[in-house]
Design a protein around this motif. Structure first.
Motif, short mmCIF file in Angstrom:
data_model
loop_
_atom_site.label_atom_id
_atom_site.label_comp_id
_atom_site.label_asym_id
_atom_site.label_seq_id
_atom_site.Cartn_x
_atom_site.Cartn_y
_atom_site.Cartn_z
N ASP A 144 27.34 41.79 61.74
CA ASP A 144 26.13 41.91 60.94
C ASP A 144 25.04 42.61 61.73
OD1 ASP A 144 25.24 39.96 62.72
OD2 ASP A 144 25.46 38.32 61.29
N SER A 145 23.94 42.85 61.11
CA SER A 145 22.80 43.51 61.75
C SER A 145 21.87 42.44 62.31
CB SER A 145 22.04 44.38 60.74
OG SER A 145 22.89 45.35 60.17
N PRO A 146 21.03 42.78 63.29
CA PRO A 146 20.05 41.82 63.78
C PRO A 146 19.19 41.30 62.63
CG PRO A 146 20.14 43.73 65.22
CD PRO A 146 20.96 44.08 64.01
N GLN A 190 22.39 38.30 66.11
CA GLN A 190 23.42 39.17 65.54
C GLN A 190 24.77 38.67 66.01
OE1 GLN A 190 23.16 43.21 66.92
NE2 GLN A 190 24.73 43.99 65.54
#
Length: 268
Positions: free
Chosen positions: A21-23, A66
């Motif tokens: 996933d993204s931060p 993340q």
């Protein structure tokens, strides 16, 4: 790949096979991430780390993080609403350690048991959602590792600064620290260096209650606090205090306070 189920107060996810996933941050969730097969990479507030198999890490609301899970590995994520998290911590903000150790096989099996009713039944079935929340909270209550807690005043029935017996004082200190977990009378009597029969008699002489009654009243006193100052559900409070079921908690609360938990909350 991501498998996910959601109730009002808990979110359960299984991550595997090149998941990343993204931060991001969660405003209204506390996130617990456990590596249950292989390890998982984690970046917390810009700092890279690694979660070995059988270990986990906790991210609090608004803490950027993340997660990455590589091929062949698996992670299980449990998100809990802050109000329930408070009940798990007994309202001690630093009590639950950030880094956790779990049995990965057990958590895998529990995860499958938790999600099965929600996947196989109508998603609007409140009974199954409530049961799942209770089962998850009971698992966390049993297994989360506790760190150094700040000094607090545990709920007491009376001032018992000293009984005059250092071994009995140790028993009361242990009870006030552990009353939300199962406590065996045999363990307490061994701590007091007394036989089971003699221990129960001396305990009642000091408090006016049997050990069971005393622990039950500590739990109800904590429940009264949770009903007044948190938004935790009755099921969540029951599970966090170590009751076998919400109905057992309900009966004990009515017997000791003379009113139902819902009535007590409405009158707060």
């Amino acid at each position: 790949m991501k498998m996910q189920v959601l109730t009002e107060n808990i979110e359960l996810c299984r991550l595997e096979e090149h998941y990343e996933d993204s931060p991001h941050v969660h405003k209204n969730w506390v996130q617990l991430t456990f590596a249950v097969r292989g390890g998982s990479s984690v970046i917390t507030s810009g700092t890279s780390g690694f979660i070995p198999e059988g270990e986990g890490i906790i991210h609090r609301p608004m803490q950027e993080h993340q997660i990455r899970v590589d091929e062949g590995n698996r992670a299980i994520v449990i998100k809990v609403r802050p109000s329930l998290w408070e009940s798990l911590q007994n309202n001690e903000a630093d009590c639950i350690a950030v880094e956790q150790v779990i049995n990965p096989e057990e958590l895998n099996a529990e995860f499958n048991r938790w999600i099965s009713p929600l996947v196989l039944t109508d998603e609007d079935d409140r009974y199954w959602r409530s049961l799942t929340e209770t089962n998850v909270l009971q698992y966390l209550t049993r297994n989360l590792k506790r760190g150094a807690c700040p000094e607090t005043n545990p709920p007491c029935l009376s001032e018992l600064s000293s009984t005059g017996d250092p071994y009995m004082d140790q028993v009361f200190e242990y009870i006030h620290r552990s009353f939300t977990s199962p406590i065996r009378i045999d363990l307490l009597s061994s701590m007091a260096l007394q036989s089971r029969y003699h221990f129960i008699r001396s305990f009642k002489a000091a408090t006016g209650f049997t050990p069971y009654q005393y622990i039950l009243r500590l739990r109800i006193q904590r429940a009264k606090y949770d009903l007044e100052y948190t938004e935790a559900t009755i099921s969540a409070i029951s599970a966090g205090l170590g009751f076998a079921s919400a109905s057992q908690f309900y009966r004990a609360f009515v017997k000791i306070t003379g009113m139902a938990p819902e009535q007590y909350r409405l009158g707060r």
